[in-house]
Design a protein around this motif. Structure first.
Motif: not given
Length: 1005
Positions: A980-1005
């Motif tokens: 029950x005591x938390x930890x910090x800063x340990x890596x173990x078989x982590x789900x890999x991070x990603x790099x991403x590109x987004x394309x979007x559109x905002x429209x106001x009517x």
């Protein structure tokens, strides 16, 4: 004489009549660019005759002369003067004032001008994160606010987020801030059920996974602002829940007096960032690995894919003289970069306000509803040496084929798993329905006094379903012997069945009742009083149940919908229910003297059912003071304010029923003693003080703040073992331990407008926080940071002890290899020695960053805009449990894949892979969080198709990270808690991070 008196009387009467005729009432409406503006000040120039606009922006002011001048003003808008010229109706539209820092920030139970705040409060608005696609609002704070560290546990969509405001203030209770959404405090717990597959003997061979992020249900596009309350002056109003800071989220309302429809959409493409560094098939063979002939396997192709996300948001808003309405819908579908993982979210929000009795009463209602579907695969925090999906994919011999010639899986053994078979044999998804609703009624008793009543509910219903097919066999996991078999190895041999399924349901229903009375009055030109008194009652209930089965027929493929289809003696059912009540009385006084000196005093009394009967209530006071040395001047120094604060806050984020004796019935009615009572259990309390300064220089182009703070947490709540609770039954007891956790630090935030013109604007901003924590007066030596992997059973890497930072590393000091390839460690005297005589050492190294930084810049030229944001952390160390568990010479020689460095190292095959500084690395990093470009289209050609504006944008996230860490990513926080005591800063078989590109559109009517 008589004639003179008569003439004089007539003149007097004529003047009086003229005065009565022309000293009239003037009414009208005050608006800004978005619509009606409530709370604007209207003053007859040269007099004290003044009033304010009501909730619809309307006003009426009497005793106005025919040539009087009305002065209209509002925080953050330019003051405007209007000559009445005999008119009885005056309407004005106030414009933005960019010359002064007059930002209004949301605080507890109200708002305040940033320049009038006595506490450390920061706020970011929608413009700061419009182009950042984030499943959780907490991620929007990364690098934006000094003193706030946001760490995502992994790269998995919807994974948990650790938010720390000015560091950690507890060793076992919660360290996360209190979240308040539209005035409703959340309970702070996870909204979805956790779970995992465990071995028959209780060991967690495949491990368990964490529950999801509690803020996933909020649609980013519904957020108007996020305020961070950091010190006692701003958080003490929340009393027992404010020790870790408070994050106040305000959702959007309607702004336009004409109907407005807004649609936004984006598509995101992502791929893996970082690398575990295991060898390819050719490199594996070249390094001397066991060659099985195939060259087709690549671990990334086996279990990873390119990620994809689609987002849609539609909102409608409309305001009238007496009402305000906004309705929105959102849908997002995210496929994670690990196969069979993703997050689908469908949300709806509704806001409506109506005025009654000529604006004296206002009723606001808000509803947020979200349906979440999480899909994940076997990704766990504490898998053993057999491995979860990532572990099995990494260690698989790259020269082994995944499939046999007949198309069946290539099965090696029950402890050497085929990663693709494991991927396809496991199913895990969670459906969660979340509802947050509130009704807020405001009664404006008179121009100075108002009463508010808030009723809020928070409800979540979550069901997590998992199954492991009987077609895969894993050592000691998801298997059971059929009863009555195995009595004789010849005549009645044991028959084993495989497969496991589990369903976990969790339901929460929370209620909030709050009454507040607010008094605000300019008692004189030199004295303003703003007083608040209130009462709160919170009721938090949670219940759940779980059922599981083991041992299914090999032909079964849908175990979840036939969970009772396994072995009867392996079917398990359990349930629970908890309830917590919190009652509070609170008050706050803000006094402004001579428009220079600001005093804030706060007191809150909290009573909770979590505490012992002798300590049900406690009091949390604070005081803040600020002085405006320079206020709204022209030239080099425009504003300069110094402030200080002192106060006490509490932490109630510990388990319900911790103070009472608890027992539960087990199988066949056996009574289990879970914990002993403690009538004296009381709050963890944090005493804090701080000093700071806010400033504006160079004609308001350079703005910033500097803060120093110190926090002292005592009465730390911790369970003592059964042996220490005598006399009494042999079961644990929660106690307040002696000791102090000291947190102190310095925060700096700066923002500069490099160019500020009508067509071109360029600004930069940055922040940094310098943190230090230490346990004092503490006699304990508490272990945490549990490690997993072959030969690591029972191992841990961190401790909490006196005169050291929390989670300090405790392990062997590795010195290299001897001539035989065996590891050399330091003994107690610091000499080189073997493992048998080596001594574990308490290192002067910690996993919590000492420095957190953020930097961002934005450029606008006419319709074009561009922005970039960076964030980073320094001064800490990461323990690479992945390398410790999987990358050692014995694993390579045993047929498992490793890194090139390990395969060619001089390490001996039998050298034990003991926890040591060999796997402890600097965690310093600087990351490009977001880079975006956009263009806004306006003009007649849009108006012809009924479009007010349209914006297209491109956003890139996590393009690169600068670090020396050898693991996949330096920003890690795998849950490696121990007892029950938390930890910090340990890596173990982590789900890999990603790099991403987004394309979007905002429209106001």
């Amino acid at each position: 004489m008589k004639n003179s008196l008569t003439k004089g009387l007539m003149v007097f009467l004529m003047i009086l009549c003229t005065s009565l005729t022309y000293s009239q009432e003037v009414s009208g409406k005050v608006s800004d660019s978005s619509g009606p503006l409530p709370g604007a000040s209207i003053l007859v120039k040269g007099t004290t005759n003044a009033t304010q606009s009501d909730l619809d922006g309307k006003f009426t002011i009497g005793n106005v002369g025919p040539n009087a001048i009305l002065v209209f003003s509002y925080i953050g808008l330019k003051t405007q003067e209007v000559n009445v010229a005999g008119k009885t109706s005056v309407n004005v539209i106030l414009k933005e004032d960019s010359a002064e820092l007059k930002e209004v920030v949301v605080i507890g139970y109200g708002t305040v001008r940033k320049k009038d705040a006595t506490g450390a409060v920061d706020q970011i608005g929608a413009k700061d994160f419009d182009n950042i696609a984030s499943p959780s609002p907490a991620q929007l704070l990364r690098g934006k606010v000094a003193g706030v560290q946001v760490t995502q546990s992994s790269g998995e969509p919807g994974s948990g987020i650790a938010v720390r405001v000015r560091g950690n203030s507890s060793i076992r209770s919660g360290n996360g801030p209190l979240y308040v959404i539209d005035g409703v405090p959340l309970d702070g717990g996870n909204v979805s059920a956790g779970g995992g597959l465990t071995a028959n003997n209780g060991a967690q061979d495949l491990g368990s996974s964490s529950a999801r992020n509690p803020l996933n249900f909020i649609n980013q596009n519904d957020i108007e602002s996020i305020s961070v309350l950091k010190d006692a002056s701003s958080t003490a109003i929340y009393g027992s829940r404010g020790a870790n800071g408070v994050i106040v989220i305000t959702t959007k309302k309607g702004k336009s007096s004409v109907p407005q429809l807004t649609y936004s959409t984006s598509v995101t493409f992502s791929k893996k960032a970082g690398n575990f560094g295991v060898m390819s098939a050719n490199d594996f063979v070249a390094a001397g690995g066991d060659d099985k002939g195939s060259r087709s396997y690549n671990w990334e192709d086996a279990v990873l894919r390119n990620g994809f996300s689609m987002n849609h948001d539609l909102s409608f808003s409309k305001t009238t003289d007496n009402s305000n309405t906004r309705l929105s819908f959102g849908a997002s579908n995210t496929d994670g970069i690990v196969k069979n993982s993703g997050l689908d979210k469908y949300s709806a929000s509704f806001y409506n306000s109506n005025d009654f009795f000529d604006g004296a009463v206002k009723v606001e209602s808000r509803i947020i509803y979200t349906a979440l579907k999480d899909e994940t695969t076997l990704l766990s925090n504490n898998a053993g040496y057999i491995g979860n999906l990532i572990g099995t994919a990494l260690y698989w011999n790259p020269t082994l084929p995944i499939y046999n010639a007949d198309g069946t899986y290539n099965v090696i053994s029950t402890s050497y798993l085929n990663p693709v078979q494991l991927l396809n044999s496991y199913k895990d998804f969670t459906n969660t329905s979340k509802l947050l609703g509130s009704i807020n009624t405001t009664w404006k008793i008179n121009s100075h006094l108002k009463y508010q009543f808030l009723f809020g509910i928070e409800s979540s219903i979550s069901a997590r379903k998992t199954q492991l097919l009987p077609s895969i066999q894993i050592l000691n996991t998801a298997q059971a012997v059929v009863p009555g078999t195995g009595t004789d190895p010849v005549t009645n041999p044991a028959i084993t069945k495989y497969g496991q399924a589990a369903i976990a349901n969790q339901n929460k229903f929370n209620k909030t009742f709050e009454h507040t009375l607010n008094y605000n009055n300019d008692i004189s030109d030199n004295f303003n009083l703003d007083a608040l008194a209130g009462y709160s009652y919170y009721d938090y209930t949670a219940d759940g149940n779980q059922s599981s089965g083991i041992g299914y027929d090999s032909a079964q493929t849908n175990l979840i919908d036939n969970i009772e289809g396994g072995l009867q003696n392996e079917y398990r059912v359990s349930s629970y229910r908890n309830r917590v009540e919190l009652q509070s009385y609170f008050g706050r006084i803000n006094a402004t003297l001579y428009k220079k000196l600001i005093l804030t005093g706060t007191i809150r009394a909290d009573g909770s059912t979590k505490l012992g009967v002798n300590n049900k209530y406690d009091y949390f006071p604070s005081v803040g003071i600020a002085y405006k040395v320079v206020d709204n001047h022209e030239g080099l120094v425009n504003d300069f304010k110094i402030r200080g604060n002192y106060g006490i806050t509490g932490n109630q984020e510990f388990a319900p029923n911790s103070a009472i004796a608890r027992a539960s019935y087990g199988n066949n009615g056996s009574l289990n003693l879970d914990s002993n009572s403690n009538a004296d259990l009381k709050w963890e309390t944090t005493k804090s003080y701080g000093i700071g300064a806010d400033f504006e220089f160079l004609n308001n182009r350079l703005t910033g703040s500097v803060d120093y703070f110190q926090r002292d947490t005592k009465d730390l709540i911790f369970p003592v073992p059964a042996a220490a609770t005598q006399p009494g039954p042999p079961s644990p007891r929660f106690k307040n331990l002696a000791g102090n956790l000291i947190n102190k630090g310095i925060e700096v935030a700066l923002s500069y407008k490099i160019i500020n013109s009508e067509d071109l604007n360029w600004d930069i901003s940055g922040n940094a926080s310098f943190l230090k924590n230490e346990m004092t007066n503490f006699a304990g030596f508490i272990s945490t940071g549990g490690l997993n992997g072959q030969g690591l059973s029972g191992a841990y890497a961190q401790v909490i002890t006196n005169d050291k930072p929390i989670y300090s590393y405790y392990m062997y000091e590795w010195r290299g290899y001897d001539a035989s390839g065996n590891s050399i460690y330091a003994d107690a005297a610091g000499n080189d020695t073997g493992l048998g005589t080596a001594a574990k050492k308490l290192l002067d190294k910690q996993p919590l960053p000492k420095i957190n930084v953020g930097f961002s810049t934005g450029l606008n030229y006419k319709g074009f805009d561009a922005s970039a944001s960076f964030y980073g952390a320094f001064g800490h160390y990461i323990y690479n449990n992945t390398s410790n568990a999987y990358f050692f010479k014995g694993a390579f020689l045993g047929g498992r894949n490793v890194t090139q460095e390990v395969a060619t190292s001089p390490q001996a095959a039998g050298d034990p892979n003991s926890p040591s500084t060999k796997y402890l690395e600097k965690g310093d990093f600087l990351r490009l969080g977001n880079l975006s470009f956009g263009y806004t289209l306006t003009g007649n050609y849009l108006e012809r198709i009924k479009v007010k504006s349209a914006r297209v944008f491109v956003n890139a996230a996590n393009l690169f990270v600068i670090t020396s860490y050898s693991g996949t990513d330096p920003e890690v926080d795998t849950d490696k808690s121990l007892n029950g005591v938390p930890s910090a800063g340990i890596e173990y078989l982590s789900y890999p991070r990603d790099k991403s590109v987004s394309v979007g559109l905002n429209v106001t009517f």
